[in-house]
Write an enzyme that holds these catalytic residues in place. Structure first.
Site, PDB file in Angstrom:
ATOM      1  N   CYS A   7       1.078  -1.419   0.089  1.00 27.19           N
ATOM      2  CA  CYS A   7       0.000  -0.086   0.108  1.00 27.19           C
ATOM      3  C   CYS A   7       0.908   1.085   0.127  1.00 27.19           C
ATOM      4  CB  CYS A   7      -0.909  -0.013   1.087  1.00 27.19           C
ATOM      5  SG  CYS A   7       0.094   0.083   2.695  1.00 27.19           S
TER       6      CYS A   7
ATOM      7  N   ASP B  45     -10.160  17.542 -30.073  1.00 24.68           N
ATOM      8  CA  ASP B  45      -9.364  17.945 -31.057  1.00 24.68           C
ATOM      9  C   ASP B  45     -10.012  17.308 -32.190  1.00 24.68           C
ATOM     10  OD1 ASP B  45      -7.028  18.630 -32.380  1.00 24.68           O
ATOM     11  OD2 ASP B  45      -6.496  16.708 -32.803  1.00 24.68           O
TER      12      ASP B  45
ATOM     13  N   ASP C  13      -5.041  15.645 -28.951  1.00 24.26           N
ATOM     14  CA  ASP C  13      -3.387  15.750 -28.848  1.00 24.26           C
ATOM     15  C   ASP C  13      -3.260  17.131 -28.204  1.00 24.26           C
ATOM     16  OD1 ASP C  13      -4.263  17.342 -31.065  1.00 24.26           O
ATOM     17  OD2 ASP C  13      -2.480  16.989 -32.109  1.00 24.26           O
TER      18      ASP C  13
END
Length: 827
Positions: free
Chosen positions: A204, A628, A827
């Site tokens: 953990c 985009d 992008d």
């Protein structure tokens, strides 16, 4: 170098908050003074090499956020700095020099060995040329010369490996007596180094904090950061004071294992992950097979009609003891190891509760079993009944379910790492380098800055650099998502892992290895995987207090029932065990990795890389999504949309001749034309003498004459009048299409238009997002006409077009300034 900073820390409510922050800051080397009040005002003084970023990160680990009000730095006194202003527009220039001067005599010691006796002086000089009126350059240099890194850079220039000869950072003159052979043999490994260690055995985020704390205690370690998700440690250390072996032993002392990562071994993480998956799968199957019979024994209490309900109960106690013991001490050994490691560091983790809770249930059951066997002189239940007060199945199934969670979590990490491995697979394996007038193929890892590299059609660009000779079109969709290749000529930049399409060129390597663009993308993703959801950060901060609190409550429960309420010892012990077992966060241990596995798995199925818990949790609060265009809303590749014949020609004639001319081309527009002609089953006339006209189109020879296919510039250059088709070409361009003129034997034959069209599912996807109440925006660098044409088809009302890549962030920030939480797709 000393430095101080004034901060405002948000979220402070009381003195306990201040103590939590101070505890994190006290672990940092270089802290001189910390002043914090409950209003959030803070003043921190510290020394190099500690950085402001490390301080802000420590405050963040404590669960608070800090805003820098102002910084004060002491400029290094050992550096002579000369500033001069040059004409505006000239580049920023720095000239750094560092020298060591020795003045004295050579004598012999009692053994006849030569010694240098005298004065050693180090001189550091920096000459800075600042463009007139450029405030940003001026501010940059001001901060640079005041930083510890600047002084360290000048220290490094003279390679002073042996601190006895001239200690780094020492100004002026040093009186010295040095054995000459020792001075000449200064250790090559001295200086600041950074290594990456692969870690094993973490369960953990508390484990990560334990390892980080252990590494920071090693003398010579300047910075240490442990990434729990990636299971790696990044350590910055002084190689003259410590080495990798000391770091590995520090990790082992904390109860974990560490291995030095070879950056060139791309399969290391895959092998390690596969081994971990096999380990947890074996552990889970082992414990499940042994625990399953105990589940059946439990069902007999509720379903008496099951087979064996009369015969089995008497044997349940002894069989459960035999089955639960290997589960407890073999399958559960890792939890005991983690518990012991935590105790050695005077803290607690999730392993602590699992170990204490399962041990309490197991020991309590063993105690009752032994007491029953001693009292009745038998290990079987009396009169065909179960031995009472046995809870072996509780401990066994608790371990089984947590191991299941660990197995699922490891698989989820492996799936996320697959995307990184695919990115690594995009790298070229070799590079064609021109050395000493000869062209040789070498491994891409051996490419050096300054090498001249030759790239031929269809090959992958091996590293980043600048073209020196030749021209071509390069597919940069890896980085930009744009499907149409970019024309490249001498002086243009090329990026490693992009694909050269239809020309040869030479370029000079400028960024190689870990400095390349692709390597930086991979590194950013790996670092992002270490992020965690805010709710997990809250759990980390409370874990150190949660376990002791649970143990105290369990002891208090036992004491109240046994000493105050007069309950039997078995009842009081059962109450004690119940508190521990119920408080044990087995649900968190199973639910968290399951949620991550489902989220990352569904994302991977759809080509989405989810970087960690924080973005997954933040996604629920998104208000606006920016898309985009190219390759995101559209197919990412052009297709033929229109064929316009001139007078006397037919559409099939135009398409067939254009396809014939494009057969030798690797350009996506040419591939789209050939594909459409093949779909229509057209016969293509023979064409030869194919040549590419950079930035204009193609030139080929057909039986009926010379064929030209390209833009208006090509037609005008060859003296071909295309005025009759110009209006139609402009209309196609207004629709976001690329119109190409076709001419045969000096006369125009028609137009062929291609475009990157909307994906079939895009409209439905955007409509679904709008029904969810999310705002949808399209952001693209394409022309406004093209963008609005696609937006109309997709049903997008807000369009941001003709935006340069470097300006996209600014547009997103503008939307955020409107008070909206924004996500970006593309992008």
């Amino acid at each position: 170098m000393s430095q101080s900073v004034a901060l405002h820390i948000a979220g402070i409510h009381c003195d306990s908050c201040i103590k939590l922050i101070r505890r994190e800051l006290d672990d940092l080397k270089g802290i001189r003074e910390v002043t914090i009040d409950t209003s959030g005002a803070a003043h921190i003084a510290f020394d190099a090499p500690l950085t402001l970023d490390a301080i802000l990160e420590a405050i963040g680990r404590a669960g608070y956020s800090a805003k820098v009000l102002h910084e004060e730095q002491e400029a290094p006194a050992d550096i002579t700095i000369k500033r001069k202003t040059v004409a505006a527009g000239k580049p920023l220039k720095m000239q750094l020099t560092s020298s060591v001067e020795a003045e004295g005599t050579v004598v012999e010691d009692e053994h006849g060995k030569p010694l240098f006796e005298g004065k050693i002086s180090q001189k550091k000089h920096a000459e800075l040329s600042i463009p007139g009126g450029d405030e940003s350059a001026k501010n940059f240099l001001t901060h640079l010369v005041q930083s510890a890194n600047f002084s360290s850079l000048l220290d490094a220039l003279h390679h002073a490996g042996d601190k006895r000869s001239i200690p780094a950072g020492t100004a002026g003159t040093l009186q010295a007596t040095l054995p000459l052979d020792t001075a000449m043999d200064a250790p090559a490994s001295s200086g600041t180094q950074k290594v990456s260690l692969s870690l094993s055995g973490m369960h953990c985020s508390s484990c990560a904090m334990l390892i980080e704390r252990s590494l920071k205690k090693v003398q010579g370690v300047n910075q240490a950061h442990v990434n729990f998700a990636a299971e790696k440690a990044s350590v910055l250390f002084d190689a003259s004071k410590t080495n990798v072996d000391h770091l590995v032993r520090a990790v082992q002392k904390a109860g974990y294992t560490a291995t030095l990562v070879d950056e060139k071994d791309r399969d290391f993480d895959r092998r390690k992950r596969e081994a971990e998956i096999r380990h947890y799968r074996r552990g889970f199957l082992f414990s499940f097979v042994l625990s399953a019979p105990m589940l059946y024994f439990m069902l007999l209490d509720f379903l008496p009609w099951l087979p064996g309900a009369v015969v089995f109960p008497a044997y349940v106690g002894v069989v459960s003891l035999v089955l639960a013991t290997p589960v407890q001490f073999i399958a559960g050994a890792g939890f005991y190891k983690g518990f012991w490691s935590s105790l050695r560091m005077w803290t607690f983790s999730m392993d602590s509760l699992i170990a204490i809770g399962t041990s309490a249930a197991y020991v309590y059951s063993v105690f009752n079993f032994i007491a029953f066997a001693s009292a009745h002189n038998t290990v079987l239940g009396l009169q065909g009944a179960k031995i009472p007060e046995l809870y072996f199945e509780t401990s066994a199934f608790l371990i089984t379910f947590v191991l299941l969670g660990k197995w699922l979590e490891t698989k989820a990490k492996g799936r996320t790492s697959d995307a990184i491995r695919k990115l690594m697979g995009l790298r070229a394996k070799t590079a064609r380098v021109v050395r000493n007038g000869k062209t040789v193929d070498i491994p891409v890892d051996d490419v050096a800055v300054g090498d001249i590299i030759l790239v031929r059609p269809g090959e992958t660009v091996p590293v980043d650099g600048t073209i020196t000779k030749g021209h071509s079109s390069v597919d940069e969709s890896l980085l930009t998502g744009e499907s149409i290749p970019v024309e490249k000529n001498a002086g243009d930049k090329v990026i490693g892992a992009t694909i050269n399409k239809n020309g040869s060129f030479e370029f000079r390597a400028e960024r190689v290895g870990e400095e390349s663009t692709l390597a930086q993308i991979i590194r950013l993703i790996e670092e992002a995987q270490g992020s965690k959801a805010p709710i997990q950060g809250f759990a980390d901060r409370t874990s150190a207090w949660f376990v002791p609190a649970v143990i105290l409550i369990a002891l208090l429960t036992f004491g109240l029932w046994y000493f105050v309420f007069g309950a039997s010892l078995s009842f009081a012990l059962m109450a004690f065990t119940s508190v521990l077992v119920i408080a044990c966060p087995c649900a968190l241990g199973l639910a968290t990795p399951t949620a991550l596995m489902v989220g990352t798995g569904k994302g991977a199925e759809r080509g989405i890389l989810i970087k960690g818990g924080e973005p997954l949790e933040a996604a629920s609060r998104i208000q606006t999504i920016i898309f985009d265009k190219t390759g995101t809303l559209t197919l990412g590749r052009p297709v033929v949309t229109d064929v316009v014949p001139a007078d006397g020609a037919t559409p099939d004639e135009v398409l067939a001749l254009a396809a014939a001319a494009e057969q030798g081309s690797e350009h996506p527009l040419g591939e789209a034309i050939v594909t459409r002609a093949k779909e229509r089953g057209l016969a293509l006339p023979p064409v030869d003498e194919f040549t590419t006209v950079p930035g204009q189109g193609i030139d080929a020879m057909a039986p009926d004459g010379r064929v030209l296919l390209g833009n208006r510039t090509l037609m005008d250059a060859r003296g071909i009048e295309v005025g009759a088709l110009a209006a139609r070409a402009q209309a196609l361009a207004a629709e976001g299409k690329t119109a190409m003129y076709l001419a045969l034997a000096g006369r125009p034959l028609g137009l062929v238009a291609a475009a990157d069209v909307l994906k079939p599912e895009a409209g439905a996807a955007l409509a679904t997002l709008r029904r969810l109440g999310l705002g949808v925006v399209m952001l693209t660098g394409d022309s406004r006409a093209t963008a609005e044409a696609i937006a109309r088809q997709a049903g997008v009302e807000r369009v941001l077009a003709e935006v340069l890549p470097e300006d996209k962030t600014r547009e997103i920030q503008r939307l955020q300034a409107e008070g909206r939480r924004v996500a970006m797709v593309g992008d």
